[in-house]
Design a protein around this motif. Sequence first.
Motif, PDB file in Angstrom:
ATOM      1  N   HIS A 120      28.257  40.059  36.821  1.00  0.00           N
ATOM      2  CA  HIS A 120      27.019  40.037  36.882  1.00  0.00           C
ATOM      3  C   HIS A 120      26.448  39.036  35.857  1.00  0.00           C
ATOM      4  CE1 HIS A 120      22.847  40.937  38.072  1.00  0.00           C
ATOM      5  NE2 HIS A 120      22.549  41.229  36.776  1.00  0.00           N
ATOM      6  N   ILE A 121      26.899  38.953  34.736  1.00  0.00           N
ATOM      7  CA  ILE A 121      26.514  38.521  33.574  1.00  0.00           C
ATOM      8  C   ILE A 121      27.404  37.212  33.095  1.00  0.00           C
ATOM      9  CG2 ILE A 121      27.860  39.707  31.605  1.00  0.00           C
ATOM     10  CD1 ILE A 121      25.546  39.709  29.841  1.00  0.00           C
ATOM     11  N   SER A 122      28.590  36.847  33.478  1.00  0.00           N
ATOM     12  CA  SER A 122      29.367  36.063  33.043  1.00  0.00           C
ATOM     13  C   SER A 122      29.456  34.750  33.985  1.00  0.00           C
ATOM     14  CB  SER A 122      30.787  36.535  32.915  1.00  0.00           C
ATOM     15  OG  SER A 122      31.013  37.616  32.065  1.00  0.00           O
ATOM     16  N   ASN A 123      29.423  33.390  33.476  1.00  0.00           N
ATOM     17  CA  ASN A 123      29.697  32.257  33.975  1.00  0.00           C
ATOM     18  C   ASN A 123      31.194  31.978  34.309  1.00  0.00           C
ATOM     19  OD1 ASN A 123      27.566  31.604  31.743  1.00  0.00           O
ATOM     20  ND2 ASN A 123      26.918  30.687  33.956  1.00  0.00           N
ATOM     21  N   ASN A 124      32.139  32.416  33.215  1.00  0.00           N
ATOM     22  CA  ASN A 124      33.606  32.499  33.340  1.00  0.00           C
ATOM     23  C   ASN A 124      34.145  33.594  32.748  1.00  0.00           C
ATOM     24  OD1 ASN A 124      34.109  29.286  33.806  1.00  0.00           O
ATOM     25  ND2 ASN A 124      32.594  29.451  31.834  1.00  0.00           N
ATOM     26  N   ILE A 125      35.231  34.123  33.220  1.00  0.00           N
ATOM     27  CA  ILE A 125      36.114  35.338  32.793  1.00  0.00           C
ATOM     28  C   ILE A 125      37.351  34.921  32.442  1.00  0.00           C
ATOM     29  CG2 ILE A 125      36.802  37.602  33.742  1.00  0.00           C
ATOM     30  CD1 ILE A 125      34.495  37.554  35.764  1.00  0.00           C
ATOM     31  N   ALA A 126      37.860  35.591  31.516  1.00  0.00           N
ATOM     32  CA  ALA A 126      39.373  35.638  30.931  1.00  0.00           C
ATOM     33  C   ALA A 126      39.878  37.016  30.891  1.00  0.00           C
ATOM     34  CB  ALA A 126      39.392  34.877  29.341  1.00  0.00           C
ATOM     35  N   VAL A 127      41.071  37.007  31.531  1.00  0.00           N
ATOM     36  CA  VAL A 127      41.601  38.235  31.787  1.00  0.00           C
ATOM     37  C   VAL A 127      42.903  38.271  30.795  1.00  0.00           C
ATOM     38  CG1 VAL A 127      43.019  39.775  33.282  1.00  0.00           C
ATOM     39  CG2 VAL A 127      41.214  38.310  34.083  1.00  0.00           C
ATOM     40  N   MET A 128      42.956  39.517  29.733  1.00  0.00           N
ATOM     41  CA  MET A 128      43.907  39.847  28.846  1.00  0.00           C
ATOM     42  C   MET A 128      44.835  40.751  29.255  1.00  0.00           C
ATOM     43  SD  MET A 128      41.903  39.450  25.200  1.00  0.00           S
ATOM     44  CE  MET A 128      43.682  39.957  24.347  1.00  0.00           C
ATOM     45  N   TYR A 129      46.114  40.704  28.944  1.00  0.00           N
ATOM     46  CA  TYR A 129      47.004  42.016  29.158  1.00  0.00           C
ATOM     47  C   TYR A 129      48.032  41.898  27.874  1.00  0.00           C
ATOM     48  CZ  TYR A 129      50.520  45.007  31.151  1.00  0.00           C
ATOM     49  OH  TYR A 129      51.301  46.168  31.182  1.00  0.00           O
ATOM     50  N   LEU A 130      47.937  42.954  27.035  1.00  0.00           N
ATOM     51  CA  LEU A 130      48.884  43.117  25.880  1.00  0.00           C
ATOM     52  C   LEU A 130      48.728  42.000  24.855  1.00  0.00           C
ATOM     53  CD1 LEU A 130      51.791  45.303  26.885  1.00  0.00           C
ATOM     54  CD2 LEU A 130      49.884  46.150  25.490  1.00  0.00           C
ATOM     55  N   GLY A 131      47.567  41.447  24.668  1.00  0.00           N
ATOM     56  CA  GLY A 131      47.443  40.343  23.558  1.00  0.00           C
ATOM     57  C   GLY A 131      47.694  39.108  24.100  1.00  0.00           C
ATOM     58  N   ASN A 132      47.914  38.739  25.349  1.00  0.00           N
ATOM     59  CA  ASN A 132      48.155  37.649  26.113  1.00  0.00           C
ATOM     60  C   ASN A 132      46.809  37.294  27.186  1.00  0.00           C
ATOM     61  OD1 ASN A 132      51.198  36.515  25.505  1.00  0.00           O
ATOM     62  ND2 ASN A 132      51.089  38.585  25.644  1.00  0.00           N
ATOM     63  N   MET A 133      46.595  35.967  27.252  1.00  0.00           N
ATOM     64  CA  MET A 133      45.746  35.692  28.506  1.00  0.00           C
ATOM     65  C   MET A 133      46.417  35.529  29.401  1.00  0.00           C
ATOM     66  SD  MET A 133      42.305  35.061  28.071  1.00  0.00           S
ATOM     67  CE  MET A 133      41.826  34.346  26.660  1.00  0.00           C
ATOM     68  N   VAL A 134      46.325  36.022  30.502  1.00  0.00           N
ATOM     69  CA  VAL A 134      47.008  35.993  31.603  1.00  0.00           C
ATOM     70  C   VAL A 134      46.392  35.052  32.831  1.00  0.00           C
ATOM     71  CG1 VAL A 134      48.253  37.960  31.574  1.00  0.00           C
ATOM     72  CG2 VAL A 134      46.381  38.029  32.910  1.00  0.00           C
ATOM     73  N   GLU A 135      44.820  35.074  32.835  1.00  0.00           N
ATOM     74  CA  GLU A 135      44.120  34.096  33.838  1.00  0.00           C
ATOM     75  C   GLU A 135      42.887  33.808  33.422  1.00  0.00           C
ATOM     76  OE1 GLU A 135      43.378  34.157  38.689  1.00  0.00           O
ATOM     77  OE2 GLU A 135      44.285  35.873  37.729  1.00  0.00           O
ATOM     78  N   LYS A 136      42.322  32.673  33.400  1.00  0.00           N
ATOM     79  CA  LYS A 136      40.989  32.085  33.125  1.00  0.00           C
ATOM     80  C   LYS A 136      40.497  31.373  34.150  1.00  0.00           C
ATOM     81  CE  LYS A 136      42.182  29.941  29.492  1.00  0.00           C
ATOM     82  NZ  LYS A 136      41.965  28.941  28.246  1.00  0.00           N
ATOM     83  N   ALA A 137      39.253  31.746  34.474  1.00  0.00           N
ATOM     84  CA  ALA A 137      38.660  30.807  35.915  1.00  0.00           C
ATOM     85  C   ALA A 137      37.070  31.061  35.768  1.00  0.00           C
ATOM     86  CB  ALA A 137      39.147  31.426  37.170  1.00  0.00           C
TER      87      ALA A 137
END
Length: 319
Positions: free
Chosen positions: A218-235
């Motif tokens: 609802h609030i974000s223009n972009n989203i970054a997904v983290m897993y155990l200290g790592n970035m796994v996806e950004k879009a």
Amino acid sequence: MSKEQEVLLHVSDLEKVFPIGGGKVNKVLDGISFDIKRGETLGLVGESGCGKTTVGRTVLRLYEADGGNVVFKGQDVHRSSRKQYKQLTKQMQMIFQDPYASLNPRMTVGEIIGEGIDIHKIYKGKQRMARIHELLELVGLNREHASRFPHEFSGGQRQRIGIARALAVEPEFIVCDEAISALDVSIQAQVINLLMDLQEKLGLTYLFISHDLSMVKHISNNIAVMYLGNMVEKASTDQLFSNPLHPYTKGLLSAIPTPDPVYQKQKEHVIIRGDIMSAAMQEKGCKFRSRCSFASEQCNVKPQLREMGEGHFVACHHV
């Protein structure tokens, strides 16, 4: 305006390590990188313990980084002098997760909001009090509330006080650290709408940290997904929800409940099985491989974020 000029915050290869005893360390952040453009919101999501809050605190230098760079408006946050950093704290603020623990119970609301104003010597005397009243009304409270103490307010009202405190020094960038997770669902929507209204009025830029994907959408223009200290996806938000690529992202999205029971039954469910790998083990390779149905020998080598479409990055060998 060039692309470089549009970027307000640039984070590259950010690392943070905490000692856990016995000579061992927990690498909480392992090379996190992202940009946030002026006036936009980046949603940072992932399950509890993945390092989301540590990202926010390290960006603001509440924690010292053990590697990488945080550049705000062209200035390196972690390599700035004390005087420079004081000026940066005026431009970069934080809204904390717990509205009960983040407000000093011995201070009045006026004193809480006015503390930053006094530190940075922005207003004095009548102007100071007028600014406090203005901020209270801006976040949906009354000027009479300035003389009250935090225990006299509900959770939602306390979070509004926290927002007013963050706005008191007229920042450009705010880290919203799980700012709605401790609130009732009905109040969450009110606070999200308030944050969006303030962003439009004041031209604010947000790093919005949450595990609630529906609110992040609802609030974000972009989203970054983290897993155990790592970035796994950004879009972009639309890309991530319409075409998730990483198996972990697919699992998170499939777990979002929908109000339509028929659709809930029909939609694809991605179940993430297995145990979470200990972040303290410092094993090489993909940290999600112990829970991934696509894992192979190739996953013993850590995947790097690579662009699969315009602005859509994923760290997975099998995408």
